[in-house]
Structures are given as C-alpha cells and as structure tokens.
Design an enzyme around this catalytic site. Structure first.
Site, PDB file in Angstrom:
ATOM      1  N   ARG A  30      31.882  11.388 -20.961  1.00  0.00           N
ATOM      2  CA  ARG A  30      30.844  12.251 -21.543  1.00  0.00           C
ATOM      3  C   ARG A  30      30.908  13.589 -20.814  1.00  0.00           C
ATOM      4  O   ARG A  30      31.185  13.619 -19.606  1.00  0.00           O
ATOM      5  CB  ARG A  30      29.456  11.605 -21.396  1.00  0.00           C
ATOM      6  CG  ARG A  30      28.331  12.431 -21.976  1.00  0.00           C
ATOM      7  CD  ARG A  30      27.011  11.654 -22.152  1.00  0.00           C
ATOM      8  NE  ARG A  30      26.412  11.208 -20.913  1.00  0.00           N
ATOM      9  CZ  ARG A  30      26.378   9.941 -20.517  1.00  0.00           C
ATOM     10  NH1 ARG A  30      26.922   8.989 -21.251  1.00  0.00           N
ATOM     11  NH2 ARG A  30      25.813   9.627 -19.362  1.00  0.00           N
ATOM     12  N   ASP A  58      26.247  11.447 -14.244  1.00  0.00           N
ATOM     13  CA  ASP A  58      25.210  12.082 -15.072  1.00  0.00           C
ATOM     14  C   ASP A  58      24.034  12.316 -14.136  1.00  0.00           C
ATOM     15  O   ASP A  58      23.405  11.358 -13.674  1.00  0.00           O
ATOM     16  CB  ASP A  58      24.833  11.159 -16.241  1.00  0.00           C
ATOM     17  CG  ASP A  58      23.860  11.812 -17.215  1.00  0.00           C
ATOM     18  OD1 ASP A  58      23.261  12.846 -16.873  1.00  0.00           O
ATOM     19  OD2 ASP A  58      23.695  11.269 -18.326  1.00  0.00           O
ATOM     20  N   ASP A 118       0.822  -1.211   0.000  1.00  0.00           N
ATOM     21  CA  ASP A 118       0.000   0.000   0.000  1.00  0.00           C
ATOM     22  C   ASP A 118       0.859   1.264   0.000  1.00  0.00           C
ATOM     23  O   ASP A 118       0.446   2.311   0.485  1.00  0.00           O
ATOM     24  CB  ASP A 118      -0.960  -0.010   1.193  1.00  0.00           C
ATOM     25  CG  ASP A 118      -0.221  -0.065   2.515  1.00  0.00           C
ATOM     26  OD1 ASP A 118       1.015  -0.271   2.486  1.00  0.00           O
ATOM     27  OD2 ASP A 118      -0.865   0.098   3.562  1.00  0.00           O
ATOM     28  N   HIS A 131      25.396   7.949 -29.534  1.00  0.00           N
ATOM     29  CA  HIS A 131      24.156   8.704 -29.260  1.00  0.00           C
ATOM     30  C   HIS A 131      24.205  10.088 -29.901  1.00  0.00           C
ATOM     31  O   HIS A 131      25.257  10.522 -30.382  1.00  0.00           O
ATOM     32  CB  HIS A 131      23.902   8.802 -27.748  1.00  0.00           C
ATOM     33  CG  HIS A 131      25.041   9.394 -26.962  1.00  0.00           C
ATOM     34  ND1 HIS A 131      25.303  10.739 -26.938  1.00  0.00           N
ATOM     35  CD2 HIS A 131      25.985   8.813 -26.170  1.00  0.00           C
ATOM     36  CE1 HIS A 131      26.349  10.952 -26.149  1.00  0.00           C
ATOM     37  NE2 HIS A 131      26.793   9.805 -25.673  1.00  0.00           N
ATOM     38  N   GLU A 146      28.483  16.965 -20.471  1.00  0.00           N
ATOM     39  CA  GLU A 146      27.130  17.421 -20.832  1.00  0.00           C
ATOM     40  C   GLU A 146      26.783  18.718 -20.116  1.00  0.00           C
ATOM     41  O   GLU A 146      26.964  18.835 -18.907  1.00  0.00           O
ATOM     42  CB  GLU A 146      26.102  16.341 -20.429  1.00  0.00           C
ATOM     43  CG  GLU A 146      24.666  16.783 -20.649  1.00  0.00           C
ATOM     44  CD  GLU A 146      23.636  15.690 -20.361  1.00  0.00           C
ATOM     45  OE1 GLU A 146      23.937  14.791 -19.544  1.00  0.00           O
ATOM     46  OE2 GLU A 146      22.554  15.745 -20.946  1.00  0.00           O
ATOM     47  N   HIS A 186      19.347  17.074 -26.774  1.00  0.00           N
ATOM     48  CA  HIS A 186      17.899  16.901 -26.673  1.00  0.00           C
ATOM     49  C   HIS A 186      17.324  18.147 -26.033  1.00  0.00           C
ATOM     50  O   HIS A 186      18.044  18.909 -25.384  1.00  0.00           O
ATOM     51  CB  HIS A 186      17.536  15.619 -25.900  1.00  0.00           C
ATOM     52  CG  HIS A 186      18.138  15.498 -24.524  1.00  0.00           C
ATOM     53  ND1 HIS A 186      17.640  16.164 -23.444  1.00  0.00           N
ATOM     54  CD2 HIS A 186      19.204  14.799 -24.064  1.00  0.00           C
ATOM     55  CE1 HIS A 186      18.358  15.849 -22.359  1.00  0.00           C
ATOM     56  NE2 HIS A 186      19.332  15.037 -22.713  1.00  0.00           N
ATOM     57  N   ASP A 218      20.426  18.786 -16.488  1.00  0.00           N
ATOM     58  CA  ASP A 218      20.946  17.489 -16.946  1.00  0.00           C
ATOM     59  C   ASP A 218      22.423  17.680 -17.285  1.00  0.00           C
ATOM     60  O   ASP A 218      22.740  18.284 -18.308  1.00  0.00           O
ATOM     61  CB  ASP A 218      20.137  17.043 -18.179  1.00  0.00           C
ATOM     62  CG  ASP A 218      20.576  15.685 -18.706  1.00  0.00           C
ATOM     63  OD1 ASP A 218      21.346  14.994 -18.017  1.00  0.00           O
ATOM     64  OD2 ASP A 218      20.135  15.325 -19.825  1.00  0.00           O
ATOM     65  N   TYR A 230      33.239   6.300 -25.809  1.00  0.00           N
ATOM     66  CA  TYR A 230      33.142   5.116 -24.958  1.00  0.00           C
ATOM     67  C   TYR A 230      34.038   4.028 -25.537  1.00  0.00           C
ATOM     68  O   TYR A 230      33.730   3.476 -26.588  1.00  0.00           O
ATOM     69  CB  TYR A 230      31.677   4.656 -24.859  1.00  0.00           C
ATOM     70  CG  TYR A 230      30.754   5.817 -24.535  1.00  0.00           C
ATOM     71  CD1 TYR A 230      30.568   6.226 -23.216  1.00  0.00           C
ATOM     72  CD2 TYR A 230      30.139   6.557 -25.550  1.00  0.00           C
ATOM     73  CE1 TYR A 230      29.763   7.327 -22.916  1.00  0.00           C
ATOM     74  CE2 TYR A 230      29.346   7.651 -25.270  1.00  0.00           C
ATOM     75  CZ  TYR A 230      29.162   8.032 -23.950  1.00  0.00           C
ATOM     76  OH  TYR A 230      28.376   9.128 -23.659  1.00  0.00           O
ATOM     77  N   HIS A 246      23.242   4.098 -19.902  1.00  0.00           N
ATOM     78  CA  HIS A 246      22.329   4.407 -18.797  1.00  0.00           C
ATOM     79  C   HIS A 246      22.573   3.444 -17.633  1.00  0.00           C
ATOM     80  O   HIS A 246      21.673   2.754 -17.173  1.00  0.00           O
ATOM     81  CB  HIS A 246      20.872   4.384 -19.265  1.00  0.00           C
ATOM     82  CG  HIS A 246      20.488   5.645 -19.965  1.00  0.00           C
ATOM     83  ND1 HIS A 246      19.252   5.863 -20.507  1.00  0.00           N
ATOM     84  CD2 HIS A 246      21.186   6.778 -20.220  1.00  0.00           C
ATOM     85  CE1 HIS A 246      19.214   7.063 -21.068  1.00  0.00           C
ATOM     86  NE2 HIS A 246      20.374   7.627 -20.906  1.00  0.00           N
ATOM     87  N   HIS A 278      14.081  14.814 -21.065  1.00  0.00           N
ATOM     88  CA  HIS A 278      14.020  14.723 -22.525  1.00  0.00           C
ATOM     89  C   HIS A 278      12.717  15.415 -22.890  1.00  0.00           C
ATOM     90  O   HIS A 278      11.673  14.771 -22.977  1.00  0.00           O
ATOM     91  CB  HIS A 278      14.042  13.266 -22.999  1.00  0.00           C
ATOM     92  CG  HIS A 278      15.336  12.574 -22.683  1.00  0.00           C
ATOM     93  ND1 HIS A 278      15.504  11.223 -22.741  1.00  0.00           N
ATOM     94  CD2 HIS A 278      16.554  13.070 -22.307  1.00  0.00           C
ATOM     95  CE1 HIS A 278      16.753  10.902 -22.409  1.00  0.00           C
ATOM     96  NE2 HIS A 278      17.401  12.008 -22.135  1.00  0.00           N
ATOM     97  N   GLU A 335      26.028  17.119 -25.312  1.00  0.00           N
ATOM     98  CA  GLU A 335      26.610  16.022 -24.541  1.00  0.00           C
ATOM     99  C   GLU A 335      27.343  14.987 -25.388  1.00  0.00           C
ATOM    100  O   GLU A 335      26.929  13.832 -25.465  1.00  0.00           O
ATOM    101  CB  GLU A 335      25.528  15.345 -23.694  1.00  0.00           C
ATOM    102  CG  GLU A 335      24.239  14.974 -24.438  1.00  0.00           C
ATOM    103  CD  GLU A 335      23.245  14.266 -23.523  1.00  0.00           C
ATOM    104  OE1 GLU A 335      23.627  13.273 -22.883  1.00  0.00           O
ATOM    105  OE2 GLU A 335      22.091  14.732 -23.445  1.00  0.00           O
TER     106      GLU A 335
HETATM  107  N1  GLY Z   1      20.539  11.965 -18.325  1.00  0.00           N
HETATM  108  C1  GLY Z   1      19.994  11.478 -19.523  1.00  0.00           C
HETATM  109  C2  GLY Z   1      20.596  12.132 -20.687  1.00  0.00           C
HETATM  110  O1  GLY Z   1      21.670  12.650 -20.598  1.00  0.00           O
HETATM  111  O2  GLY Z   1      20.012  12.217 -21.724  1.00  0.00           O
HETATM  112 MN    MN Z   2      21.033  14.539 -21.536  1.00  0.00          MN
HETATM  113 MN    MN Z   3      22.443  13.421 -18.785  1.00  0.00          MN
END
Ligand code: GLY
Ligand code: MN
Ligand code: MN
Length: 459
Positions: A396, A250, A31, A340, A398, A344, A261, A378, A233, A351, A374
């Site tokens: 990365r 991240d 619950d 990637h 970002e 975004h 982000d 890798y 991720h 996102h 970003e």
């Molecule tokens: N934290 C998710 C991205 O960088 O898109």
């Molecule tokens: Mn991002």
């Molecule tokens: Mn991110």
C-alpha cells in the site's frame, strides 16, 4: 483559532442550543487511566484539553452565548493530576461567556433548554445524549407554562463535521507539522530496517520520533512484514522481518491533535527484487493516477476510479485477471486484491468527520480539504488465483493530499516512494538512533517448569 471556529459554528448552527461533551477519563486497568485526548469536535470549538467538561452554545437572534461546565478547582486533586482551569480560567483563558463547575450542569440543564426550539446534540447513543434527552422529556411532560422547548433535535456532528472539512491556515500549519514529523520517523525507520528485527522494534521507533518532536501517534502503528501486510489493520506486530520480504508501515504523527496518515512498503534487505518491483510499480502507478485527479470539483469516487483502473491494468499485466479492462473495472473484478477505498478525510481524526455524499449529488472536493490517497494490492500467501511467485505480497502507498485552489499539494511528498529513492534512503545511516543499536528481539518469557525451579532452589 478556536474563537474563529466558534463564530463559524454559531453562523452554521441556526437559532437553538447545542450541547457537546469532552471525552470522559477512561480506565485502562485497576486505577490507571488511558492518556487523555480531547474529543475532536469539542477541542475544535473550545480549545479545552480537560476531561469530562461540557460546552453549551446558545444562539438566539444576535445573541450568542458560549458556556462551559468544567472540573472545579481543587488543590488536593490538582496536587496529583495537575492544574485545572476551573470556571474562572474557562472564562479568562478560553473566552467562555460564563462557566460553572461540572456539578452545576444537571442543575442548570432545564433552564438552558427552555426558550429554544432546536436542540443540537451528538446523537451517538452516549451518556450526554441520554442525560439531555431525559431532561427534555421530563420538561415536556410536566409543562404547564407557555414558552418554547426544543421540538427539533439535530445531530450536532453534521454541523461540526462540515466545518472541519475545510481547513483554515492555522489547521493546515498543524497538519504540515504532523506530515513533517511523520516523515522524520519514516526516514529513520527506512535506515534501521534490516532482516532479523521484530516488527515491534520498528514500531517502537515511530512514537519515539513523534515524541521527541513534541507529538504523539494519531492511530495504532502498523508494521507488517511479508504476508502480514495482507491483513489490512494488522497491529499485533510480533513477527520478525525476513530477508527477501517486503515490509509495510502504516503510521502517522499527531501534532496539535491533527493527524498525518502515511503508508510505505519497502524491501526488508534494502533492494527490491524484480518481482517485488513489478508489483510495487502497479500500486505506484495507481497512486500517481489517483493523486493526479485531485483538484476542486472532483469527487472522491472519481479519485478511487482512477486508482481502480490502474490497479485492474496491473492485475491484467500480472496475469491475475483476464478479460477486457473496461468490463473488469465496471464489475469490480479488482476487489479481492484491492478491497478498500482510496481516500478518506483527514484532520483532527485520522478518519475525519464530514459527509462523503450530499443529499442530491456526490460531494465535490473544495480548496482546503485534506484527503488520503492510498491504493493497495494484497496478494495473499494462499491465494491460488495469484501466480505462485507473487503470493504473500501486500503493498500500500498512502499520502496526505491537500486540495488547493488549482489542484493539490501532497503534504507527505518528501517521504521516499520511488523504488530507487527508497533504496537510497535505506542505505543511509540512522540519524536519531545511531547510538542505540536495536537490541535483539526479546524472546517471550516462558514460565519455568516446576522441576527447574526446584533444582534452582536446591542449588
Ligand atoms: N491508518 C488507517 C488508514 O490508513 O486508514
Ligand atoms: Mn488512511
Ligand atoms: Mn494509513
């Protein structure tokens, strides 16, 4: 703020009826529920932070009606779960034209739909869609009287997404707060990072810092040591940080439901090795090249293009790719190591919604839009195409970038990114957690064997 958004929404939706729902309360286990967070478009247009509600917008010529169906006042329930606005509060505090208890929605739905040619709904396959389309189907089938019924159904997310792309001053103020609080968390994590800690211990620092500034997390924090950073991720966060490795964070705070982000990659022991810095600088160069392109009129593909050229140059320098730069870029030869996109939309959702491409031409950036930049590289631990000493590095960088009238502003610029600035920041003393030495990681409890337990009982 929400009143202005509603006016803009009415301007954009054309004559018709629009129906949007809040997120329902979601069971976590038994619950216990997940903490409630309003659906972003619903929040944007209503400012209502209560589950299950439904908002209806009717536009017909100059008439604009904003109706709310909300959980009714109920003192016995409110004793347990807190104050409810109730229909009266929805009119008084949120500016609804009229409001009713939620149970009235199915009763009034038929009458609400009648008289409109056009219906705007979130076409997400959810329960609101089936409820409203079911009602419309019944109305159409039993129609005996003349009068319009919606024959044109549109996805309301196309309208709300478009409006959310260009941020108002009030929204930008929230996004700046989210960026600032995220910076506080990153800088504290820099100061605390050292070999031997578990990824989950540093992960715990982020929501702590957000929380003491009145915020929350915008998405699940990633803390990825060594080759874990090659999983894009990675959220399990159970490993320990080892000397000589890099660690990728991240993370982003949510303030007033607006997200930041940010990703940074730093050396676990406070100093980049020569090799790490060589690879890091490839990503840094790509990041700078991409950020530099951001201004009104540019497309997100062009921002990505700048990053891919710099990453491919770097892959040539590192001896991972061979050949001509132009050919390699056009073939997408960088993709195994930079799989990637570069950007975004960012806003109420990490996102954020809004179309990336328009029907006839690619969308061009406009003043007030916010994107992430970003790029990453890798180099998998088992990737035989990569020289052995470089394997197992995931990097990365970002940042959150606002498009201004003449160019851009990096909202997260004060989070150290240059190698020497990172090292200097890592060498400073913790600010928030100085009285709390991070404890040793907790070892996963192993069930004791039956024989041990028996012995314990005998003693
Ligand atoms: N934290 C998710 C991205 O960088 O898109
Ligand atoms: Mn991002
Ligand atoms: Mn991110």
């Amino acid at each position: 703020m929400h009143q202005t958004f509603r006016e803009r929404f009415f301007d954009a939706m054309e004559d018709g009826i629009a129906i949007l729902g809040a997120t329902p309360e979601l069971a976590r286990n038994s619950d216990t529920e997940y903490r409630y967070r309003p659906e972003s478009a619903f929040w944007h247009l209503t400012g209502l932070d209560e589950p299950d509600a439904i908002a209806v917008f009717q536009r017909s010529g100059n008439t604009r009606r904003f109706l709310l169906f909300v959980r009714p006042k109920d003192p016995s329930m409110e004793l347990w779960t807190g104050r409810r606005l109730g229909p009266e509060g929805a009119v008084k505090e949120l500016g609804a034209t009229e409001a009713w208890a939620l149970e009235e929605f199915p009763v009034k739905l038929d009458d609400l739909l009648k008289g409109h040619d056009r219906l705007f709904l979130p076409l997400d396959g959810g329960s609101l869609q089936s409820q409203v389309l079911g009602a419309l189907n019944r109305l159409v089938r039993k129609r005996r009287q003349p009068g319009p019924l919606p024959g044109e159904i549109r996805d309301v997310r196309r309208v709300t997404g478009e409006l959310r792309l260009r941020k108002s001053a009030a929204e930008l103020a929230w996004m700046e707060k989210a960026a600032k609080v995220t910076g506080e968390a990153f800088r504290e994590v820099y100061r605390l990072t050292k070999p031997g800690l578990a990824e989950y211990q540093l992960r715990a620092v982020f929501p702590f810092i957000y929380g003491i500034h009145g915020g929350d997390w915008a998405f699940e924090t990633i803390v990825a040591a060594g080759a874990n950073a090659c999983t894009l991720h990675y959220v399990s966060c159970r490993d320990r940080l080892k000397k000589g490795e890099l660690v990728l964070f991240d993370a982003g705070a949510e303030m007033g439901f607006y997200a930041a982000d940010v990703t940074r990659t730093i050396p676990v022991d406070g100093r980049f090795t020569k090799r790490q810095e060589q690879v890091y600088r490839v990503v840094l160069k790509a990041h700078k090249a991409a950020v530099d392109t951001v201004r009104p009129g540019v497309t997100i593909d062009e921002v990505h293009g700048a990053a891919t050229i710099a990453i491919t140059e770097g892959l040539l320098e590192l001896g991972i790719l061979k050949g001509k730069l132009k050919t390699l870029v056009s073939k997408g030869a960088f993709r195994p190591w930079f799989p990637h996109g570069t950007s975004h939309w960012l806003g109420l959702d990490v996102h954020d919604t809004g179309d990336y491409a328009l029907d006839v031409e690619p969308r061009r950036l406009e003043e007030g839009m916010v994107i992430t930049v970003e790029p990453g590289l890798y180099l998998g631990a088992d990737d035989k195409r990569v020289p052995q000493p470089l394997r197992g590095m995931g990097i990365r960088i970002e940042d959150d970038v606002l498009v201004t009238a003449t160019g851009h502003r990096v909202l997260t610029d004060d989070i150290p990114r240059e190698p020497r600035d990172i090292e200097a920041a890592m060498a400073t003393k913790a600010r928030y957690l100085k009285a709390l030495a991070l404890p040793e990681p907790v070892k996963a409890a192993k069930p004791r064997s039956a024989s041990t337990r028996t012995r314990a009982v005998k003693k």
